[in-house]
Design an enzyme around this catalytic site. Sequence first.
Site, PDB file in Angstrom:
ATOM      1  N   GLU A   1       0.818  -1.098  -0.001  1.00  0.00           N
ATOM      2  CA  GLU A   1       0.180   0.098  -0.026  1.00  0.00           C
ATOM      3  C   GLU A   1       0.979   1.334  -0.100  1.00  0.00           C
ATOM      4  O   GLU A   1       2.169   1.250   0.270  1.00  0.00           O
ATOM      5  CB  GLU A   1      -0.982   0.067   1.221  1.00  0.00           C
ATOM      6  CG  GLU A   1      -0.035   0.003   2.767  1.00  0.00           C
ATOM      7  CD  GLU A   1      -1.064   0.540   3.751  1.00  0.00           C
ATOM      8  OE1 GLU A   1      -1.412   1.861   3.657  1.00  0.00           O
ATOM      9  OE2 GLU A   1      -1.618  -0.233   4.512  1.00  0.00           O
TER      10      GLU A   1
ATOM     11  N   ASP B   1     -19.687   2.765  13.311  1.00  0.00           N
ATOM     12  CA  ASP B   1     -18.455   3.205  12.298  1.00  0.00           C
ATOM     13  C   ASP B   1     -17.589   1.759  12.096  1.00  0.00           C
ATOM     14  O   ASP B   1     -17.004   1.269  13.224  1.00  0.00           O
ATOM     15  CB  ASP B   1     -17.479   4.365  13.197  1.00  0.00           C
ATOM     16  CG  ASP B   1     -16.355   4.915  12.331  1.00  0.00           C
ATOM     17  OD1 ASP B   1     -16.329   4.297  11.186  1.00  0.00           O
ATOM     18  OD2 ASP B   1     -15.735   5.706  12.981  1.00  0.00           O
TER      19      ASP B   1
ATOM     20  N   LYS C   1      -5.813  -2.615  13.875  1.00  0.00           N
ATOM     21  CA  LYS C   1      -5.226  -1.388  14.913  1.00  0.00           C
ATOM     22  C   LYS C   1      -5.881  -1.563  16.090  1.00  0.00           C
ATOM     23  O   LYS C   1      -6.795  -1.685  16.394  1.00  0.00           O
ATOM     24  CB  LYS C   1      -5.440  -0.058  13.999  1.00  0.00           C
ATOM     25  CG  LYS C   1      -4.946   0.189  12.775  1.00  0.00           C
ATOM     26  CD  LYS C   1      -5.093   1.255  12.148  1.00  0.00           C
ATOM     27  CE  LYS C   1      -4.412   1.636  10.834  1.00  0.00           C
ATOM     28  NZ  LYS C   1      -4.983   0.793   9.868  1.00  0.00           N
TER      29      LYS C   1
ATOM     30  N   SER D   1     -14.641   0.021   9.493  1.00  0.00           N
ATOM     31  CA  SER D   1     -13.601   0.402   8.352  1.00  0.00           C
ATOM     32  C   SER D   1     -14.270  -0.465   6.919  1.00  0.00           C
ATOM     33  O   SER D   1     -14.882  -1.469   6.990  1.00  0.00           O
ATOM     34  CB  SER D   1     -12.438  -0.439   8.518  1.00  0.00           C
ATOM     35  OG  SER D   1     -11.645  -0.444   7.304  1.00  0.00           O
ATOM     36  N   ALA D   2     -14.039   0.110   5.729  1.00  0.00           N
ATOM     37  CA  ALA D   2     -14.396  -0.409   4.670  1.00  0.00           C
ATOM     38  C   ALA D   2     -13.637  -1.603   4.280  1.00  0.00           C
ATOM     39  O   ALA D   2     -13.997  -2.402   3.355  1.00  0.00           O
ATOM     40  CB  ALA D   2     -14.426   0.667   3.498  1.00  0.00           C
TER      41      ALA D   2
END
Length: 301
Positions: free
Chosen positions: A22, A135, A156, A137-138
Amino acid sequence: MLTVSEEVREALDARRPVVALESTIIAHGLPRPRNLLVARELEAAVRQEGGVPATIAVLDGRPHVGLDKEQLERIANEDGIRKLGHRDLPLAVAAGASGATTVSATALLAARAGLRVFATGGLGGVHREWTATQDESADLGLLARTRITVVCAGVKSILDVPATLQRLETLGVAVAGYGTDRFPGFYLSDSGHPVDWTLRTPEEVAAVMRAQDTVGGPESALVVAHPVPEEEQLDPALHARVLADALHACEEEGVTGQAVTPFLLDHLVRHTDGASLSANLAAVRGNVRLAARVAVAWTGA
């Protein structure tokens, strides 16, 4: 619209090992000029293990799988580089924008190019207070429908780890610890939660990848959770104390949405005197090397 570098294309055609990397850590995760040095170091680590690195980013509206020297320098040094999740890719392409790819965007573009192995630091996941914020994460939804192996240091540690593991199970994403029966916590070797499966060699990981193709079913990912070595992890007591302070500061300042993760991570870096960043980099380095070994085992190189 997908541009695959000549080196990566030749490696794929020859069935040589390739590892996706990434670019968010380069553009947004590290200060200059250290970011470029780390980017070069990670690519060199893949080569040392016998693989070809494919750092992924979007430049002037064109997704790139594999960057040359000048392109890597652009991502590291150019102002205005956006942070792109997979949902942002059509917008970035249409607008001619340049951006660094997160886990979800990197995994998507890597899979589209025919790559099977991806190395990163830590995945996104379910955020704390999910019942109030919804909420998530995608990364999780994308991995549920993308056939790629992600070598990471868990998720994380600022996230709700047990809720994330439950969500991965619900989505049908396979998770295995590498050399451990504990799920790592990014900065920490052990998040405090177990994993059901343990893989101990790159060859065992490659065998699971082949079994995914044989069994069929949804095109979901394999998460290989590789802990940072204990001697390089962030001190757990320091982590717990600073994270509690960071969460309180986040609430006090009214930080919400996409701003939460960078706020918490920045707080950890500043209030651990950089120790969290050192643990992060130790995890990424180890993940990149392991990913390269897995890619070698996968291709039989």
